[in-house]
Design a protein around this motif. Structure first.
Motif, PDB file in Angstrom:
ATOM      1  N   MET A   1       0.872  -1.242  -0.012  1.00  0.00           N
ATOM      2  CA  MET A   1       0.014  -0.171  -0.113  1.00  0.00           C
ATOM      3  C   MET A   1       0.930   1.289  -0.028  1.00  0.00           C
ATOM      4  SD  MET A   1      -3.207  -0.940  -0.160  1.00  0.00           S
ATOM      5  CE  MET A   1      -4.284   0.395   0.463  1.00  0.00           C
ATOM      6  N   SER A   2       2.021   1.073   0.028  1.00  0.00           N
ATOM      7  CA  SER A   2       3.009   2.242   0.117  1.00  0.00           C
ATOM      8  C   SER A   2       3.637   2.833  -1.385  1.00  0.00           C
ATOM      9  CB  SER A   2       4.054   2.059   0.916  1.00  0.00           C
ATOM     10  OG  SER A   2       5.031   1.011   0.172  1.00  0.00           O
ATOM     11  N   VAL A   3       2.929   2.150  -2.347  1.00  0.00           N
ATOM     12  CA  VAL A   3       3.285   2.543  -3.709  1.00  0.00           C
ATOM     13  C   VAL A   3       2.822   3.993  -4.084  1.00  0.00           C
ATOM     14  CG1 VAL A   3       3.783   0.251  -4.540  1.00  0.00           C
ATOM     15  CG2 VAL A   3       1.511   1.505  -4.903  1.00  0.00           C
ATOM     16  N   SER A   4       3.370   4.736  -4.884  1.00  0.00           N
ATOM     17  CA  SER A   4       2.882   6.010  -5.369  1.00  0.00           C
ATOM     18  C   SER A   4       2.371   5.931  -6.504  1.00  0.00           C
ATOM     19  CB  SER A   4       3.775   7.164  -4.871  1.00  0.00           C
ATOM     20  OG  SER A   4       4.936   6.835  -5.649  1.00  0.00           O
ATOM     21  N   THR A   5       2.701   5.254  -7.508  1.00  0.00           N
ATOM     22  CA  THR A   5       2.416   5.341  -8.892  1.00  0.00           C
ATOM     23  C   THR A   5       1.610   4.128  -9.335  1.00  0.00           C
ATOM     24  OG1 THR A   5       4.244   4.501 -10.007  1.00  0.00           O
ATOM     25  CG2 THR A   5       4.135   6.679  -9.377  1.00  0.00           C
ATOM     26  N   ILE A   6       0.630   4.200 -10.648  1.00  0.00           N
ATOM     27  CA  ILE A   6       0.041   2.912 -10.950  1.00  0.00           C
ATOM     28  C   ILE A   6       1.039   1.981 -11.478  1.00  0.00           C
ATOM     29  CG2 ILE A   6      -1.569   2.227 -12.582  1.00  0.00           C
ATOM     30  CD1 ILE A   6      -3.123   4.774 -12.159  1.00  0.00           C
ATOM     31  N   ALA A   7       2.215   2.420 -11.963  1.00  0.00           N
ATOM     32  CA  ALA A   7       3.311   1.515 -12.602  1.00  0.00           C
ATOM     33  C   ALA A   7       3.976   0.834 -11.530  1.00  0.00           C
ATOM     34  CB  ALA A   7       4.248   2.388 -13.254  1.00  0.00           C
ATOM     35  N   GLU A   8       4.248   1.456 -10.304  1.00  0.00           N
ATOM     36  CA  GLU A   8       4.719   0.855  -9.312  1.00  0.00           C
ATOM     37  C   GLU A   8       3.639  -0.234  -8.748  1.00  0.00           C
ATOM     38  OE1 GLU A   8       6.326   3.281  -6.125  1.00  0.00           O
ATOM     39  OE2 GLU A   8       6.966   4.662  -7.381  1.00  0.00           O
ATOM     40  N   ALA A   9       2.535   0.160  -8.547  1.00  0.00           N
ATOM     41  CA  ALA A   9       1.528  -0.826  -8.153  1.00  0.00           C
ATOM     42  C   ALA A   9       1.422  -2.031  -8.799  1.00  0.00           C
ATOM     43  CB  ALA A   9       0.123  -0.082  -8.085  1.00  0.00           C
ATOM     44  N   CYS A  10       1.406  -1.762 -10.207  1.00  0.00           N
ATOM     45  CA  CYS A  10       1.470  -2.953 -11.113  1.00  0.00           C
ATOM     46  C   CYS A  10       2.678  -4.030 -10.789  1.00  0.00           C
ATOM     47  CB  CYS A  10       1.255  -2.642 -12.629  1.00  0.00           C
ATOM     48  SG  CYS A  10      -0.293  -1.792 -13.051  1.00  0.00           S
ATOM     49  N   ARG A  11       3.809  -3.275 -10.948  1.00  0.00           N
ATOM     50  CA  ARG A  11       5.072  -4.240 -10.637  1.00  0.00           C
ATOM     51  C   ARG A  11       4.926  -4.855  -9.131  1.00  0.00           C
ATOM     52  NH1 ARG A  11       7.365   0.503 -13.179  1.00  0.00           N
ATOM     53  NH2 ARG A  11       8.073   1.376 -11.029  1.00  0.00           N
ATOM     54  N   GLU A  12       4.624  -4.250  -8.210  1.00  0.00           N
ATOM     55  CA  GLU A  12       4.417  -4.944  -6.765  1.00  0.00           C
ATOM     56  C   GLU A  12       3.266  -5.861  -6.833  1.00  0.00           C
ATOM     57  OE1 GLU A  12       5.408  -5.347  -2.694  1.00  0.00           O
ATOM     58  OE2 GLU A  12       6.293  -4.123  -4.429  1.00  0.00           O
ATOM     59  N   ILE A  13       2.341  -5.980  -7.739  1.00  0.00           N
ATOM     60  CA  ILE A  13       1.251  -6.833  -7.797  1.00  0.00           C
ATOM     61  C   ILE A  13       2.002  -8.264  -8.449  1.00  0.00           C
ATOM     62  CG2 ILE A  13      -0.741  -7.493  -9.026  1.00  0.00           C
ATOM     63  CD1 ILE A  13      -1.753  -4.530  -8.582  1.00  0.00           C
ATOM     64  N   LEU A  14       2.704  -7.967  -9.437  1.00  0.00           N
ATOM     65  CA  LEU A  14       3.295  -8.896 -10.276  1.00  0.00           C
ATOM     66  C   LEU A  14       4.478  -9.619  -9.182  1.00  0.00           C
ATOM     67  CD1 LEU A  14       3.606  -7.521 -13.742  1.00  0.00           C
ATOM     68  CD2 LEU A  14       1.921  -9.512 -12.902  1.00  0.00           C
ATOM     69  N   GLN A  15       5.028  -8.934  -8.331  1.00  0.00           N
ATOM     70  CA  GLN A  15       6.267  -9.309  -7.875  1.00  0.00           C
ATOM     71  C   GLN A  15       5.816 -10.345  -6.630  1.00  0.00           C
ATOM     72  OE1 GLN A  15       8.279  -6.410  -5.428  1.00  0.00           O
ATOM     73  NE2 GLN A  15       9.803  -7.953  -4.788  1.00  0.00           N
ATOM     74  N   VAL A  16       4.444  -9.852  -5.911  1.00  0.00           N
ATOM     75  CA  VAL A  16       3.725 -10.632  -4.867  1.00  0.00           C
ATOM     76  C   VAL A  16       3.319 -11.837  -5.455  1.00  0.00           C
ATOM     77  CG1 VAL A  16       1.827 -10.642  -3.078  1.00  0.00           C
ATOM     78  CG2 VAL A  16       3.439  -8.602  -3.520  1.00  0.00           C
ATOM     79  N   THR A  17       2.548 -11.549  -6.665  1.00  0.00           N
ATOM     80  CA  THR A  17       2.067 -12.908  -7.301  1.00  0.00           C
ATOM     81  C   THR A  17       3.150 -13.943  -7.497  1.00  0.00           C
ATOM     82  OG1 THR A  17       0.271 -11.623  -8.356  1.00  0.00           O
ATOM     83  CG2 THR A  17       0.412 -13.482  -9.313  1.00  0.00           C
ATOM     84  N   GLY A  18       4.009 -13.581  -8.054  1.00  0.00           N
ATOM     85  CA  GLY A  18       5.259 -14.395  -8.415  1.00  0.00           C
ATOM     86  C   GLY A  18       5.556 -15.352  -6.937  1.00  0.00           C
ATOM     87  N   GLN A  19       5.843 -14.547  -6.160  1.00  0.00           N
ATOM     88  CA  GLN A  19       6.290 -14.918  -4.895  1.00  0.00           C
ATOM     89  C   GLN A  19       5.322 -16.020  -4.232  1.00  0.00           C
ATOM     90  OE1 GLN A  19       6.853 -11.547  -2.645  1.00  0.00           O
ATOM     91  NE2 GLN A  19       9.205 -11.349  -3.513  1.00  0.00           N
ATOM     92  N   VAL A  20       4.224 -15.463  -4.159  1.00  0.00           N
ATOM     93  CA  VAL A  20       3.168 -16.406  -3.443  1.00  0.00           C
ATOM     94  C   VAL A  20       2.632 -17.611  -4.291  1.00  0.00           C
ATOM     95  CG1 VAL A  20       0.685 -16.323  -2.639  1.00  0.00           C
ATOM     96  CG2 VAL A  20       2.106 -14.383  -2.186  1.00  0.00           C
ATOM     97  N   LEU A  21       2.513 -17.346  -5.580  1.00  0.00           N
ATOM     98  CA  LEU A  21       1.808 -18.544  -6.381  1.00  0.00           C
ATOM     99  C   LEU A  21       3.150 -19.121  -6.942  1.00  0.00           C
ATOM    100  CD1 LEU A  21      -1.349 -16.903  -7.911  1.00  0.00           C
ATOM    101  CD2 LEU A  21      -1.197 -18.518  -5.915  1.00  0.00           C
ATOM    102  N   GLY A  22       3.997 -18.591  -6.973  1.00  0.00           N
ATOM    103  CA  GLY A  22       5.320 -19.370  -7.714  1.00  0.00           C
ATOM    104  C   GLY A  22       5.155 -19.383  -9.187  1.00  0.00           C
ATOM    105  N   VAL A  23       4.610 -18.276  -9.781  1.00  0.00           N
ATOM    106  CA  VAL A  23       4.535 -18.423 -11.222  1.00  0.00           C
ATOM    107  C   VAL A  23       5.502 -17.198 -11.847  1.00  0.00           C
ATOM    108  CG1 VAL A  23       1.881 -18.659 -11.175  1.00  0.00           C
ATOM    109  CG2 VAL A  23       2.855 -16.228 -11.013  1.00  0.00           C
ATOM    110  N   SER A  24       6.132 -17.557 -12.992  1.00  0.00           N
ATOM    111  CA  SER A  24       6.855 -16.589 -13.614  1.00  0.00           C
ATOM    112  C   SER A  24       6.450 -16.097 -14.890  1.00  0.00           C
ATOM    113  CB  SER A  24       8.272 -17.523 -13.870  1.00  0.00           C
ATOM    114  OG  SER A  24       7.911 -18.395 -14.921  1.00  0.00           O
ATOM    115  N   GLN A  25       5.159 -16.399 -15.196  1.00  0.00           N
ATOM    116  CA  GLN A  25       4.519 -15.541 -16.375  1.00  0.00           C
ATOM    117  C   GLN A  25       3.327 -14.948 -15.785  1.00  0.00           C
ATOM    118  OE1 GLN A  25       4.893 -17.418 -20.250  1.00  0.00           O
ATOM    119  NE2 GLN A  25       6.366 -18.975 -19.479  1.00  0.00           N
ATOM    120  N   ALA A  26       3.219 -13.546 -15.712  1.00  0.00           N
ATOM    121  CA  ALA A  26       2.236 -12.917 -15.248  1.00  0.00           C
ATOM    122  C   ALA A  26       2.130 -11.360 -16.007  1.00  0.00           C
ATOM    123  CB  ALA A  26       2.056 -12.838 -13.955  1.00  0.00           C
ATOM    124  N   ALA A  27       1.083 -10.812 -15.867  1.00  0.00           N
ATOM    125  CA  ALA A  27       0.910  -9.553 -16.489  1.00  0.00           C
ATOM    126  C   ALA A  27      -0.397  -8.923 -15.802  1.00  0.00           C
ATOM    127  CB  ALA A  27       0.608  -9.832 -17.980  1.00  0.00           C
TER     128      ALA A  27
END
Length: 151
Positions: free
Chosen positions: A1-27
């Motif tokens: 929740m500390s992101v300040s831009t939409i681009a940062e938010a999207c990158r953070e969403i993908l990073q967390v998704t990759g870590q939690v679900l173990g996926v490497s191909q997401a968008a």
């Protein structure tokens, strides 16, 4: 929740998704300015993805999830989940393939749904920050937000 831009938010969403679900191909796809197309906002994918998808293209799992406000899966591999804030779609999280897991597909889908809910909150916060910085957020909207917080 500390992101300040939409681009940062999207990158953070993908990073967390990759870590939690173990996926490497997401968008993450987000609606374009006029809402007619969904634009590629961020990706973990090495392969080439379409830069945009027509919002009304029901053959696309991305557009389908966005338009129908429901997760959509093709051949039990590709999964697209709408990022909804108070019933309004803010974008779509697309995953090429959910990994095989000992916990089972139902648990993975439940986790993905929960991630999508959290991702929508992050995107909404980034949109608010953007609107506040640009002066696009009106006083009436701030009052509504304050009322929502107290309920």
């Amino acid at each position: 929740m500390s992101v300040s831009t939409i681009a940062e938010a999207c990158r953070e969403i993908l990073q967390v998704t990759g870590q939690v679900l173990g996926v490497s191909q997401a968008a993450v796809y987000r609606p374009g300015e006029k809402g007619l197309r969904l634009e590629l906002a961020a990706t973990l994918v090495q392969e080439q993805l379409p830069g945009s998808v027509a919002a009304g293209d029901q053959s696309s799992s991305i557009a389908w999830a966005y338009g129908e406000l429901q997760a959509h899966s093709i051949d039990r591999k590709e999964v697209a989940v709408p990022l909804l804030y108070r019933g309004k779609p803010l974008g779509v999280l697309w995953i090429s393939e959910l990994p095989a897991a000992q916990v089972g597909r139902a648990v993975l889908l439940s986790t993905l749904d929960r991630l999508a809910q959290e991702a929508a909150l992050v995107l909404h916060a980034a949109q608010l920050a953007r609107d506040l910085a640009s002066g696009d957020l009106q006083v009436a909207e701030l009052l509504i937000l304050g009322e929502e917080e107290t309920t």
